[in-house]
Design an enzyme around this catalytic site. Structure first.
Site, mmCIF file in Angstrom:
data_model
loop_
_atom_site.group_PDB
_atom_site.id
_atom_site.type_symbol
_atom_site.label_atom_id
_atom_site.label_comp_id
_atom_site.label_asym_id
_atom_site.label_seq_id
_atom_site.Cartn_x
_atom_site.Cartn_y
_atom_site.Cartn_z
ATOM 1 N N ASN A 66 44.005 -14.636 90.173
ATOM 2 C CA ASN A 66 43.252 -15.374 89.234
ATOM 3 C C ASN A 66 43.905 -16.773 88.777
ATOM 4 O O ASN A 66 44.534 -17.331 89.518
ATOM 5 C CB ASN A 66 43.059 -14.452 88.117
ATOM 6 C CG ASN A 66 41.942 -14.718 87.311
ATOM 7 O OD1 ASN A 66 41.822 -15.557 86.301
ATOM 8 N ND2 ASN A 66 40.985 -14.045 87.432
ATOM 9 N N ARG A 67 43.670 -17.183 87.684
ATOM 10 C CA ARG A 67 43.908 -18.383 87.231
ATOM 11 C C ARG A 67 45.159 -18.893 86.650
ATOM 12 O O ARG A 67 45.887 -17.924 85.674
ATOM 13 C CB ARG A 67 42.769 -19.001 86.183
ATOM 14 C CG ARG A 67 41.484 -18.930 86.703
ATOM 15 C CD ARG A 67 40.246 -19.379 85.938
ATOM 16 N NE ARG A 67 38.954 -19.444 86.584
ATOM 17 C CZ ARG A 67 38.142 -18.303 87.061
ATOM 18 N NH1 ARG A 67 38.723 -17.087 86.717
ATOM 19 N NH2 ARG A 67 37.256 -18.549 87.843
ATOM 20 N N HIS A 92 43.342 -18.185 92.406
ATOM 21 C CA HIS A 92 43.769 -17.387 93.512
ATOM 22 C C HIS A 92 44.781 -17.865 94.597
ATOM 23 O O HIS A 92 44.652 -17.958 95.851
ATOM 24 C CB HIS A 92 42.474 -16.905 94.173
ATOM 25 C CG HIS A 92 41.645 -15.855 93.286
ATOM 26 N ND1 HIS A 92 41.948 -14.928 92.438
ATOM 27 C CD2 HIS A 92 40.248 -15.831 93.754
ATOM 28 C CE1 HIS A 92 41.124 -14.580 92.001
ATOM 29 N NE2 HIS A 92 39.886 -14.759 92.450
ATOM 30 N N HIS A 164 40.768 -8.053 96.660
ATOM 31 C CA HIS A 164 39.531 -8.713 96.272
ATOM 32 C C HIS A 164 38.350 -8.077 96.942
ATOM 33 O O HIS A 164 37.541 -8.703 97.226
ATOM 34 C CB HIS A 164 39.611 -10.259 96.258
ATOM 35 C CG HIS A 164 38.943 -10.997 95.176
ATOM 36 N ND1 HIS A 164 37.463 -10.782 95.249
ATOM 37 C CD2 HIS A 164 39.095 -11.810 94.498
ATOM 38 C CE1 HIS A 164 36.997 -11.639 94.159
ATOM 39 N NE2 HIS A 164 37.979 -12.287 93.599
ATOM 40 N N SER A 165 38.281 -6.714 97.190
ATOM 41 C CA SER A 165 37.115 -6.132 97.689
ATOM 42 C C SER A 165 36.131 -6.289 96.830
ATOM 43 O O SER A 165 36.182 -5.954 95.588
ATOM 44 C CB SER A 165 37.385 -4.985 98.299
ATOM 45 O OG SER A 165 37.853 -4.824 99.436
ATOM 46 N N GLU A 301 39.764 -5.820 90.230
ATOM 47 C CA GLU A 301 41.066 -6.238 90.671
ATOM 48 C C GLU A 301 42.264 -6.049 89.925
ATOM 49 O O GLU A 301 42.375 -6.558 88.711
ATOM 50 C CB GLU A 301 40.932 -8.008 90.878
ATOM 51 C CG GLU A 301 39.770 -8.359 91.788
ATOM 52 C CD GLU A 301 39.240 -9.709 91.189
ATOM 53 O OE1 GLU A 301 39.953 -10.787 91.266
ATOM 54 O OE2 GLU A 301 38.158 -9.912 90.571
HETATM 55 C C1 BGC Z 1 37.446 -14.321 89.407
HETATM 56 C C2 BGC Z 1 36.291 -15.263 89.389
HETATM 57 C C3 BGC Z 1 35.885 -15.746 90.557
HETATM 58 C C4 BGC Z 1 35.870 -14.814 91.983
HETATM 59 C C5 BGC Z 1 35.483 -15.339 93.031
HETATM 60 C C6 BGC Z 1 37.415 -13.541 90.468
HETATM 61 O O1 BGC Z 1 38.543 -12.700 90.813
HETATM 62 O O2 BGC Z 1 37.905 -14.043 88.491
HETATM 63 O O3 BGC Z 1 36.290 -16.055 88.276
HETATM 64 O O4 BGC Z 1 34.656 -16.571 90.786
HETATM 65 O O5 BGC Z 1 37.309 -14.066 91.738
HETATM 66 O O6 BGC Z 1 36.266 -16.514 93.509
#
Ligand code: BGC
Length: 336
Positions: A66-67, A92, A164-165, A301
């Protein structure tokens, strides 16, 4: 390195396929209540598509899931600058995250599964420390896929790993997942600012569309008039799992009434990002023909909280030399 596929199967016929690229789970085949096996994760028929741009289908995400706000954080007095690959934020793990690298794969000796290993070099994607990571995928005979993470570093760093499935328990990727019933073991979630960074406070889910404390379809409230749903274009938020003692607890339960397929998610992580594939836009080819449209999958996730390196009140994501990062998430499949 050459792209290859590894298959794991259990005595009941459940199977998963994993790529050495990104540790990507490219299929999970589980039975419905009539015993019909279908693939329940989004991905590509032709593995070569995984080498092109895609939204982390099935991948291991790291170093930081995530961010991270503005792609920057300070650790032991030093400021680190990372690529900004999502507006001004990092998403990510950066431009070449763990989803895009090749992992070494070997069979596990004492369990039915494989171990993936990757060493991320000091400075890779801007993060400090040589970080050695292993991810085990184990498929048990009680139809549970266990994902076990371990990591060690030689310099103080930050780490946040997830899987990230994108699931669609109907096995039909032309259908949206809005009819899936979901329960989340969480009384609170993390509200976002309009760049999708958590504001830092914990918000009660009571009387909001974020309340999944009892089974409710994903679609019931997804179009509700709500500032937070507008920011995520649907659900794209981190729930605070009720888990005061950092044990392995049941974090989520998902039930697809038509097929009977059920998935229970267990984890020792403090957070769970529910993402309802709001940004899939019918440009990527589906495994079963056609393209992937919005909300044809959902991600659960398990992870530490987004932007934790900049948010001192969140559980720490700092890993120091001599320590071992460990984490486990289990996906248990059954039918009702
Ligand atoms: C994020 C989304 C993102 C997605 C695909 C997720 O884990 O929270 O904001 O668009 O992943 O990249």
């Amino acid at each position: 390195m050459k792209l290859d596929v590894h298959k794991i199967q259990n005595k009941n016929g459940l199977s998963i396929e994993v790529l050495n690229l990104g540790g990507i789970i490219r299929s999970i085949k589980t039975p419905d209540r009539k015993g019909v096996f279908e693939d329940v994760v989004l991905g590509f028929q032709d593995p070569k598509h995984y080498l092109e741009e895609h939204p982390y289908f099935g991948a291991i995400v790291g170093r930081f899931a995530n961010r991270i706000a503005h792609g920057t954080f300070t650790l032991e007095g030093k400021e680190y600058s990372l690529a900004q690959n999502n507006g001004t934020n990092q998403l990510h793990g950066g431009l070449l995250g763990f989803d895009k690298v090749f992992w070494e794969v070997k069979p596990l000796e004492n369990e039915n599964g494989i171990q993936l290993s990757y060493t991320s070099k000091d400075g890779e994607e801007g993060y400090p420390g040589n970080l050695s990571v292993t991810v085990d995928y184990v498929l048990t005979d009680d139809n549970t896929l266990k994902v076990k993470y371990q990591a060690q570093t030689d310099k103080t760093t930050v780490i946040n790993l997830t899987q990230h499935s994108y699931f669609n328990l109907s096995g039909d990727f032309s259908k949206q997942i809005l009819d899936h019933e979901l329960l989340l073991n969480a009384d609170q979630y993390l509200p976002l600012d309009n760049t999708q960074i958590p504001k830092g406070n914990y918000q009660s889910v009571v009387d909001t569309p974020f309340d999944f404390s009892t089974l409710k379809t994903i679609g019931r409230d997804i179009e509700a008039k709500n500032e937070q749903l507008k920011i995520g274009n649907g659900y794209d938020h981190c729930w605070v799992i009720n888990n005061p003692n950092n044990e392995i607890v049941k974090a989520a339960e998902v039930y697809h009434p038509e097929s009977g397929r059920t998935m229970d998610v267990y984890t020792d992580q403090p957070g769970m990002q529910l993402y309802t594939a709001n940004f899939l836009d019918n440009t990527l080819p589906s495994k079963t023909g056609g393209t992937y449209g919005p909300r044809t999958g959902f991600c659960v996730e398990t992870q530490y909280f987004p932007n934790a390196p900049n948010e001192p009140s969140f559980p720490t994501t700092i890993l120091k030399p001599g320590e071992t990062f460990t984490s486990e998430t289990w996906f248990q499949f059954s039918v009702k």
